[in-house]
Design a protein around this motif. Structure first.
Motif, PDB file in Angstrom:
ATOM      1  N   GLU A  51       0.304  -1.242   0.240  1.00 18.71           N
ATOM      2  CA  GLU A  51      -0.051  -0.120  -0.158  1.00 18.71           C
ATOM      3  C   GLU A  51       1.205   1.465  -0.112  1.00 18.71           C
ATOM      4  OE1 GLU A  51      -3.048   1.717  -0.800  1.00 18.71           O
ATOM      5  OE2 GLU A  51      -3.252  -0.960  -0.945  1.00 18.71           O
ATOM      6  N   LEU A  52       2.057   1.424   0.992  1.00 21.48           N
ATOM      7  CA  LEU A  52       2.841   2.350   0.485  1.00 21.48           C
ATOM      8  C   LEU A  52       3.658   2.899  -0.451  1.00 21.48           C
ATOM      9  CD1 LEU A  52       3.755   2.051   4.262  1.00 21.48           C
ATOM     10  CD2 LEU A  52       3.226   3.606   3.777  1.00 21.48           C
ATOM     11  N   ILE A  53       4.086   1.684  -0.980  1.00 23.34           N
ATOM     12  CA  ILE A  53       4.509   1.642  -2.248  1.00 23.34           C
ATOM     13  C   ILE A  53       4.003   2.198  -2.682  1.00 23.34           C
ATOM     14  CG2 ILE A  53       5.795   0.103  -4.421  1.00 23.34           C
ATOM     15  CD1 ILE A  53       6.406  -1.506  -1.945  1.00 23.34           C
ATOM     16  N   LYS A  54       2.877   1.815  -3.107  1.00 24.61           N
ATOM     17  CA  LYS A  54       1.403   2.786  -4.003  1.00 24.61           C
ATOM     18  C   LYS A  54       1.956   4.374  -4.616  1.00 24.61           C
ATOM     19  CE  LYS A  54      -1.734  -0.949  -4.185  1.00 24.61           C
ATOM     20  NZ  LYS A  54      -3.029  -1.475  -3.775  1.00 24.61           N
ATOM     21  N   GLY A  55       1.979   5.005  -3.023  1.00 23.44           N
ATOM     22  CA  GLY A  55       2.451   6.364  -2.746  1.00 23.44           C
ATOM     23  C   GLY A  55       3.409   7.257  -3.717  1.00 23.44           C
ATOM     24  N   ARG A  56       4.588   6.281  -4.003  1.00 27.23           N
ATOM     25  CA  ARG A  56       5.953   6.551  -4.798  1.00 27.23           C
ATOM     26  C   ARG A  56       6.698   7.541  -3.383  1.00 27.23           C
ATOM     27  NH1 ARG A  56       4.778   8.714  -9.790  1.00 27.23           N
ATOM     28  NH2 ARG A  56       7.333   8.314 -10.683  1.00 27.23           N
ATOM     29  N   TYR A  57       6.558   7.766  -2.228  1.00 27.22           N
ATOM     30  CA  TYR A  57       7.216   8.293  -1.724  1.00 27.22           C
ATOM     31  C   TYR A  57       8.716   8.496  -1.627  1.00 27.22           C
ATOM     32  CZ  TYR A  57       3.232   7.621   1.233  1.00 27.22           C
ATOM     33  OH  TYR A  57       0.891   8.010   1.550  1.00 27.22           O
ATOM     34  N   ASN A  58       9.319   7.555  -2.575  1.00 29.51           N
ATOM     35  CA  ASN A  58      10.854   7.965  -2.828  1.00 29.51           C
ATOM     36  C   ASN A  58      11.150   8.943  -3.654  1.00 29.51           C
ATOM     37  OD1 ASN A  58       9.471   5.736  -4.328  1.00 29.51           O
ATOM     38  ND2 ASN A  58      10.992   4.309  -4.558  1.00 29.51           N
ATOM     39  N   VAL A  59      10.277   8.201  -4.623  1.00 29.08           N
ATOM     40  CA  VAL A  59      10.394   9.136  -5.936  1.00 29.08           C
ATOM     41  C   VAL A  59       9.415  10.772  -5.948  1.00 29.08           C
ATOM     42  CG1 VAL A  59       9.299   9.731  -8.726  1.00 29.08           C
ATOM     43  CG2 VAL A  59      10.145   7.552  -7.634  1.00 29.08           C
ATOM     44  N   ARG A  60       8.778  11.024  -5.218  1.00 27.17           N
ATOM     45  CA  ARG A  60       8.344  12.542  -4.259  1.00 27.17           C
ATOM     46  C   ARG A  60       9.256  13.013  -4.159  1.00 27.17           C
ATOM     47  NH1 ARG A  60       2.741  10.683  -3.245  1.00 27.17           N
ATOM     48  NH2 ARG A  60       2.418  12.698  -1.847  1.00 27.17           N
ATOM     49  N   HIS A  61      10.042  12.284  -2.793  1.00 30.25           N
ATOM     50  CA  HIS A  61      11.153  12.535  -1.526  1.00 30.25           C
ATOM     51  C   HIS A  61      12.380  13.426  -2.460  1.00 30.25           C
ATOM     52  CE1 HIS A  61      12.789  13.436   1.591  1.00 30.25           C
ATOM     53  NE2 HIS A  61      13.499  12.856   1.405  1.00 30.25           N
ATOM     54  N   TYR A  62      12.586  13.086  -3.484  1.00 28.13           N
ATOM     55  CA  TYR A  62      13.658  13.005  -4.604  1.00 28.13           C
ATOM     56  C   TYR A  62      13.289  14.075  -5.502  1.00 28.13           C
ATOM     57  CZ  TYR A  62      18.008  11.880  -7.381  1.00 28.13           C
ATOM     58  OH  TYR A  62      19.082  12.559  -7.779  1.00 28.13           O
ATOM     59  N   GLN A  63      11.615  14.561  -5.616  1.00 30.17           N
ATOM     60  CA  GLN A  63      12.516  14.857  -7.322  1.00 30.17           C
ATOM     61  C   GLN A  63      11.675  16.466  -6.107  1.00 30.17           C
ATOM     62  OE1 GLN A  63       7.812  13.301  -9.034  1.00 30.17           O
ATOM     63  NE2 GLN A  63       9.422  13.326 -10.317  1.00 30.17           N
ATOM     64  N   VAL A  64      10.945  16.867  -5.171  1.00 23.23           N
ATOM     65  CA  VAL A  64      10.709  17.432  -3.403  1.00 23.23           C
ATOM     66  C   VAL A  64      11.818  18.482  -3.927  1.00 23.23           C
ATOM     67  CG1 VAL A  64       9.887  18.338  -2.368  1.00 23.23           C
ATOM     68  CG2 VAL A  64       7.987  17.202  -3.647  1.00 23.23           C
ATOM     69  N   GLY A  65      12.588  16.970  -2.811  1.00 25.40           N
ATOM     70  CA  GLY A  65      14.613  17.635  -2.825  1.00 25.40           C
ATOM     71  C   GLY A  65      14.930  17.996  -3.566  1.00 25.40           C
ATOM     72  N   SER A  66      14.803  17.784  -4.499  1.00 25.68           N
ATOM     73  CA  SER A  66      16.074  18.417  -5.883  1.00 25.68           C
ATOM     74  C   SER A  66      15.571  19.493  -6.218  1.00 25.68           C
ATOM     75  CB  SER A  66      16.147  17.785  -6.949  1.00 25.68           C
ATOM     76  OG  SER A  66      16.406  16.331  -6.838  1.00 25.68           O
ATOM     77  N   VAL A  67      14.424  20.236  -6.564  1.00 23.24           N
ATOM     78  CA  VAL A  67      13.697  21.174  -6.329  1.00 23.24           C
ATOM     79  C   VAL A  67      13.863  22.358  -5.254  1.00 23.24           C
ATOM     80  CG1 VAL A  67      11.207  22.945  -6.008  1.00 23.24           C
ATOM     81  CG2 VAL A  67      11.568  20.819  -7.996  1.00 23.24           C
ATOM     82  N   LEU A  68      13.571  21.664  -3.969  1.00 26.24           N
ATOM     83  CA  LEU A  68      14.013  22.099  -2.823  1.00 26.24           C
ATOM     84  C   LEU A  68      16.065  22.933  -2.684  1.00 26.24           C
ATOM     85  CD1 LEU A  68      13.042  23.374  -0.107  1.00 26.24           C
ATOM     86  CD2 LEU A  68      14.094  21.211   0.959  1.00 26.24           C
ATOM     87  N   LEU A  69      16.706  21.781  -3.080  1.00 28.60           N
ATOM     88  CA  LEU A  69      17.980  22.518  -3.152  1.00 28.60           C
ATOM     89  C   LEU A  69      18.373  23.810  -4.632  1.00 28.60           C
ATOM     90  CD1 LEU A  69      20.989  21.708  -3.060  1.00 28.60           C
ATOM     91  CD2 LEU A  69      21.029  19.857  -5.096  1.00 28.60           C
ATOM     92  N   GLY A  70      17.637  23.234  -4.987  1.00 26.47           N
ATOM     93  CA  GLY A  70      17.774  24.523  -6.534  1.00 26.47           C
ATOM     94  C   GLY A  70      17.383  25.871  -5.867  1.00 26.47           C
TER      95      GLY A  70
END
Length: 156
Positions: A51-70
């Motif tokens: 169920e948790l894998i469906k949330g794609r938290y790994n991808v979303r965390h990485y993407q949000v973190g990348s935008v945050l860094l920039g």
């Protein structure tokens, strides 16, 4: 060096940095939420993990973190640039030093991504510690920035 910016625009440059930083503070809290969900996913088992894998938290965390860094690096440069353009100097103090430290911390934190992807726990724990300190500094920065903004507004 003199930058010729219209007098009508110059004072408003002071508001870009704080507005962006308040948005990024909110985005940082969201990144924390995604990181917690990602960690939960990593340690979950069975149906809960599926169920948790469906949330794609790994991808979303990485993407949000990348935008945050920039955006944090750009926001730091905007703040320093606006201060310099309006005052022809930077004000050396706790707000500037903490901001520069935060910019370094987020860069180091992001640089740990390849090690975390390879499963190194030391990188994960370092990432967590750096980002926890970063979020605490960010909260302090937000309020010290409001004080600076109030001083700027009173001089307008």
């Amino acid at each position: 060096m003199s930058l010729e910016i219209p007098v009508s625009i110059k004072p408003w440059l002071n508001f870009i940095h704080p507005a962006l930083m308040w948005v990024l503070l909110g985005v940082s809290v969201y990144a924390l939420y995604l990181g917690v969900k990602l960690r939960k996913t990593r340690y979950a088992e069975g149906e809960a993990k599926k169920e948790l894998i469906k949330g794609r938290y790994n991808v979303r965390h990485y993407q949000v973190g990348s935008v945050l860094l920039g955006l944090m690096v750009i926001g730091t440069l905007i703040g320093m640039g606006a201060t310099y353009i309006n005052n022809e100097k930077l004000f050396f103090g706790p707000h500037l030093l903490a901001g520069l430290g935060m910019t370094g911390m987020i860069a180091v934190s992001a640089s740990l991504s390849p090690y975390m992807q390879k499963g190194h726990d030391w990188a994960r724990y370092t990432h967590i510690v750096l980002n926890s300190a970063l979020l605490a500094l960010f909260a302090w920065q937000a309020f010290s920035g409001v004080e600076i903004l109030q001083r700027i507004i009173s001089k307008m």
